[in-house]
Design an enzyme around this catalytic site. Structure first.
Site, PDB file in Angstrom:
ATOM      1  N   GLY A  46      40.074 -34.769  29.207  1.00 10.88           N
ATOM      2  CA  GLY A  46      41.269 -34.062  28.734  1.00 10.88           C
ATOM      3  C   GLY A  46      41.198 -33.759  27.255  1.00 10.88           C
ATOM      4  O   GLY A  46      41.640 -32.690  26.803  1.00 10.88           O
ATOM      5  N   GLU A  73      29.009   1.508  19.352  1.00 11.86           N
ATOM      6  CA  GLU A  73      30.125   2.462  19.352  1.00 11.86           C
ATOM      7  C   GLU A  73      30.950   2.214  20.605  1.00 11.86           C
ATOM      8  O   GLU A  73      30.469   1.576  21.547  1.00 11.86           O
ATOM      9  CB  GLU A  73      29.581   3.901  19.395  1.00 11.86           C
ATOM     10  CG  GLU A  73      28.738   4.268  18.198  1.00 11.86           C
ATOM     11  CD  GLU A  73      28.326   5.735  18.208  1.00 11.86           C
ATOM     12  OE1 GLU A  73      28.649   6.452  19.188  1.00 11.86           O
ATOM     13  OE2 GLU A  73      27.695   6.158  17.232  1.00 11.86           O
ATOM     14  N   GLY A 119      16.642  -9.907  15.206  1.00 15.41           N
ATOM     15  CA  GLY A 119      18.022 -10.400  15.253  1.00 15.41           C
ATOM     16  C   GLY A 119      18.242 -11.370  16.402  1.00 15.41           C
ATOM     17  O   GLY A 119      18.981 -12.354  16.274  1.00 15.41           O
ATOM     18  N   GLN A 143      26.265 -43.344  35.128  1.00 17.71           N
ATOM     19  CA  GLN A 143      25.137 -42.436  35.331  1.00 17.71           C
ATOM     20  C   GLN A 143      25.576 -40.959  35.344  1.00 17.71           C
ATOM     21  O   GLN A 143      24.806 -40.080  34.942  1.00 17.71           O
ATOM     22  CB  GLN A 143      24.430 -42.788  36.643  1.00 17.71           C
ATOM     23  CG  GLN A 143      22.983 -42.369  36.639  1.00 17.71           C
ATOM     24  CD  GLN A 143      22.237 -42.869  37.853  1.00 17.71           C
ATOM     25  OE1 GLN A 143      22.707 -42.748  38.985  1.00 17.71           O
ATOM     26  NE2 GLN A 143      21.078 -43.457  37.622  1.00 17.71           N
ATOM     27  N   GLU A 153      24.235  -8.636  20.177  1.00 20.21           N
ATOM     28  CA  GLU A 153      22.796  -8.335  20.015  1.00 20.21           C
ATOM     29  C   GLU A 153      22.091  -8.203  21.367  1.00 20.21           C
ATOM     30  O   GLU A 153      20.928  -8.574  21.534  1.00 20.21           O
ATOM     31  CB  GLU A 153      22.126  -9.340  19.075  1.00 20.21           C
ATOM     32  CG  GLU A 153      22.759  -9.240  17.690  1.00 20.21           C
ATOM     33  CD  GLU A 153      21.922  -9.739  16.573  1.00 20.21           C
ATOM     34  OE1 GLU A 153      20.687  -9.652  16.670  1.00 20.21           O
ATOM     35  OE2 GLU A 153      22.512 -10.195  15.572  1.00 20.21           O
TER      36      GLU A 153
HETATM   37  N1  CAA Z   1      10.541  -1.937  19.162  1.00 19.33           N
HETATM   38  C1  CAA Z   1      10.076  -0.674  18.916  1.00 19.33           C
HETATM   39  N2  CAA Z   1      10.313   0.368  19.755  1.00 19.33           N
HETATM   40  C2  CAA Z   1      11.033   0.119  20.872  1.00 19.33           C
HETATM   41  C3  CAA Z   1      11.532  -1.144  21.184  1.00 19.33           C
HETATM   42  C4  CAA Z   1      11.251  -2.206  20.283  1.00 19.33           C
HETATM   43  N3  CAA Z   1      11.679  -3.433  20.524  1.00 19.33           N
HETATM   44  N4  CAA Z   1      12.214  -1.085  22.336  1.00 19.33           N
HETATM   45  C5  CAA Z   1      12.140   0.184  22.766  1.00 19.33           C
HETATM   46  N5  CAA Z   1      11.428   0.904  21.866  1.00 19.33           N
HETATM   47  C6  CAA Z   1      11.069   2.317  21.972  1.00 19.33           C
HETATM   48  C7  CAA Z   1      10.291   2.543  23.272  1.00 19.33           C
HETATM   49  O1  CAA Z   1       8.923   2.305  23.101  1.00 19.33           O
HETATM   50  C8  CAA Z   1      10.594   3.990  23.567  1.00 19.33           C
HETATM   51  O2  CAA Z   1       9.755   4.798  22.771  1.00 19.33           O
HETATM   52  P1  CAA Z   1       8.927   6.001  23.428  1.00 19.33           P
HETATM   53  O3  CAA Z   1       9.963   6.912  24.035  1.00 19.33           O
HETATM   54  O4  CAA Z   1       8.204   6.616  22.276  1.00 19.33           O
HETATM   55  O5  CAA Z   1       8.030   5.384  24.459  1.00 19.33           O
HETATM   56  C9  CAA Z   1      12.024   4.175  23.052  1.00 19.33           C
HETATM   57  O6  CAA Z   1      12.241   3.115  22.107  1.00 19.33           O
HETATM   58  C10 CAA Z   1      13.050   4.093  24.144  1.00 19.33           C
HETATM   59  O7  CAA Z   1      12.913   2.870  24.824  1.00 19.33           O
HETATM   60  P2  CAA Z   1      13.637   2.591  26.211  1.00 19.33           P
HETATM   61  O8  CAA Z   1      13.317   3.701  27.167  1.00 19.33           O
HETATM   62  O9  CAA Z   1      13.317   1.205  26.637  1.00 19.33           O
HETATM   63  O10 CAA Z   1      15.189   2.745  25.787  1.00 19.33           O
HETATM   64  P3  CAA Z   1      16.519   2.637  26.636  1.00 19.33           P
HETATM   65  O11 CAA Z   1      17.421   3.728  26.220  1.00 19.33           O
HETATM   66  O12 CAA Z   1      16.199   2.466  28.075  1.00 19.33           O
HETATM   67  O13 CAA Z   1      17.226   1.299  26.050  1.00 19.33           O
HETATM   68  C11 CAA Z   1      17.642  -1.044  25.858  1.00 19.33           C
HETATM   69  C12 CAA Z   1      16.623   0.100  25.998  1.00 19.33           C
HETATM   70  C13 CAA Z   1      16.788  -2.293  25.790  1.00 19.33           C
HETATM   71  C14 CAA Z   1      18.599  -1.130  27.027  1.00 19.33           C
HETATM   72  C15 CAA Z   1      18.420  -0.834  24.519  1.00 19.33           C
HETATM   73  O14 CAA Z   1      19.331   0.233  24.635  1.00 19.33           O
HETATM   74  C16 CAA Z   1      19.157  -2.075  24.073  1.00 19.33           C
HETATM   75  O15 CAA Z   1      18.558  -2.987  23.500  1.00 19.33           O
HETATM   76  N6  CAA Z   1      20.493  -2.126  24.289  1.00 19.33           N
HETATM   77  C17 CAA Z   1      21.314  -3.199  23.752  1.00 19.33           C
HETATM   78  C18 CAA Z   1      21.806  -2.854  22.391  1.00 19.33           C
HETATM   79  C19 CAA Z   1      22.181  -4.053  21.594  1.00 19.33           C
HETATM   80  O16 CAA Z   1      21.524  -5.080  21.618  1.00 19.33           O
HETATM   81  N7  CAA Z   1      23.222  -3.906  20.798  1.00 19.33           N
HETATM   82  C20 CAA Z   1      23.628  -4.947  19.913  1.00 19.33           C
HETATM   83  C21 CAA Z   1      24.382  -4.377  18.774  1.00 19.33           C
HETATM   84  S1  CAA Z   1      24.214  -5.259  17.276  1.00 19.33           S
HETATM   85  C22 CAA Z   1      25.219  -6.599  17.368  1.00 19.33           C
HETATM   86  O17 CAA Z   1      25.645  -7.019  18.403  1.00 19.33           O
HETATM   87  C23 CAA Z   1      25.453  -7.246  16.053  1.00 19.33           C
HETATM   88  C24 CAA Z   1      26.466  -8.302  15.993  1.00 19.33           C
HETATM   89  O18 CAA Z   1      27.633  -8.145  16.289  1.00 19.33           O
HETATM   90  C25 CAA Z   1      26.051  -9.610  15.458  1.00 19.33           C
END
Ligand code: CAA
Length: 380
Positions: free
Chosen positions: A340, A127, A242, A279, A363
């Site tokens: 170039g 978002e 992903g 090289q 991602e």
């Molecule tokens: N699998 C399962 N559960 C998971 C997990 C995983 N890989 N990673 C975290 N969790 C769970 C944790 O265990 C935790 O659970 P509990 O509270 O029960 O212990 C909960 O999720 C929260 O985890 P965090 O405290 O680590 O969460 P956070 O808010 O600090 O965020 C982050 C972690 C890694 C920064 C995450 O926000 C993130 O990955 N951000 C990036 C988002 C992203 O990749 N976006 C891409 C969009 S899609 C895209 O880009 C598509 C495209 O165009 C091709």
């Protein structure tokens, strides 16, 4: 430890390499220049069962493993990085979570036609104010009896302009933070679902993305994917898979850049000999080849763990971090080898630089991958 591919994995590699040589490489520059969605190529991906590679055959997929998927992603992305990401979104970001978290009824409606490639799916997490901080979802879903009313927006949704359905992440309980996020399966023809024009981007120009808006969009409660409040885990575990796909995409882009640099270095002469006899060029090619192989080992390690059903968050992030930054380094070096001509639109070197760059961002940026990796290595 066995580094040999199985017969099936080798067959997939050959099939994808031939397809790329025939249909993708001759067209990729034109699609990039005209920002044209590769309609025919996507249709052929479906015919080759490459839009649901790791989905079981009973649900319309090819029933292969994630190593096959990574190999296929590398080969397709070597041919056309845009086609590669379209393939990865449908496989990893759409089919994979429906397979993993969907009910039998949901799989029949929202998986079978998508794994067959009759329809395309996308993934709605990002978002305007929830990119890296994915838990900060502002799209709100409010229960009204047996349905939810959804309001909000998403942006940068790859495949969004063409998708028939979306795995949509919403906030159903603001107070609960990441435990208030719920995923829904939503057909894009649902009233109240509005798509903006495709985004204007630096690279992967043929893979269209867009913003989308939801205005009082009503979605039945039976379309919740997984459990209410467990959407964040659906999102994170989906991204674990992903990121293998994007790492493999980066690998494919790097290989395309490297192979062109090798070829050009044999043609271009300076100081009375082909530049590959200097090289300075040889050392660049040596570094590129080494880094490509290192990235592939990380990609395959993550894919093997996924195939074994083991947690692979750390390994996927390592693969994505290394492969994406490697792809940018390799594409830049390949451009340098071209001198170039590398800067000219008459060659593909500049496109590979532009296409590689996004793999360090989507991602999860490189910085996010480093957060995931450090959190894992510092775990007690
Ligand atoms: N699998 C399962 N559960 C998971 C997990 C995983 N890989 N990673 C975290 N969790 C769970 C944790 O265990 C935790 O659970 P509990 O509270 O029960 O212990 C909960 O999720 C929260 O985890 P965090 O405290 O680590 O969460 P956070 O808010 O600090 O965020 C982050 C972690 C890694 C920064 C995450 O926000 C993130 O990955 N951000 C990036 C988002 C992203 O990749 N976006 C891409 C969009 S899609 C895209 O880009 C598509 C495209 O165009 C091709």
């Amino acid at each position: 430890m066995n580094f040999e591919l199985t017969d099936v994995q080798r067959d997939i590699q050959r099939l994808c390499r031939e397809f790329a040589a025939r249909e993708l490489i001759p067209n990729a520059r034109k699609w990039d220049e005209t920002h044209a969605w590769p309609t025919e190529a996507v249709k052929k991906l479906a015919e080759l069962s490459l839009l649901g590679v790791a989905v079981p055959e009973q649900y319309g997929g090819a029933g292969l493993d994630n190593v096959c998927y990574a190999i296929a992603m590398e080969e397709i992305s070597r041919g056309c990085a845009s086609t590669g990401v379209i393939m990865s979104v449908n496989n990893s970001l759409y089919c994979d979570p429906v397979m993993k978290f969907g009910t039998e009824e949901q799989k029949q409606e929202f998986l079978v036609p998508f794994a067959r490639g009759e329809k395309l799916g996308c993934f709605g997490l990002t978002e305007p104010e929830a990119g890296s901080d994915a838990a900060a979802q502002k799209t709100i879903a409010v229960r009204r009896g047996d349905e939810f009313v959804i309001n909000g927006s998403k942006n940068w949704i790859t495949v969004g302009p063409k998708a028939d359905a979306i795995v949509l992440f919403t906030m159903t309980n603001k107070e609960a933070g990441n435990k208030g996020i719920t995923a829904f399966l939503v057909p894009t023809h649902t009233p109240g679902f509005i798509r903006a024009e495709p985004d204007k981007k630096m690279g992967i120009s043929a893979a269209h993305s867009c913003s989308m808006f939801f205005e009082d969009m009503r979605v039945p409660a039976r379309n919740i994917l997984g459990k209410e409040g467990e959407g964040f885990k659906v999102a994170m575990s989906t991204l674990d898979g992903g990121r293998i796909g994007i790492a493999a995409q980066a690998l494919g882009i790097a290989r395309a850049a490297f192979e062109e640099a090798v070829r050009y270095s044999g043609e271009r002469q300076t100081f009375g000999k082909p530049i590959r006899e200097h090289q300075a060029i040889q050392f660049m090619l040596a570094d590129m080849a080494t880094e490509i192989d290192a990235a592939r080992l990380l990609v395959l390690q993550a894919a093997v763990l996924k195939d074994k059903g083991m947690r692979h968050s750390l390994e996927s992030s390592m693969a994505k971090l290394y492969a994406s930054e490697m792809a940018s380094r390799v594409a830049n070096k390949a451009l340098q080898v071209h001198g170039g001509m590398g800067y000219s639109k008459e060659m593909d070197a500049e496109r590979h630089v532009r296409d590689a760059r996004i793999t360090e961002i989507y991602e999860g940026t490189s910085e996010i991958q480093r957060i995931v990796i450090s959190a894992n290595v510092l775990k007690e």
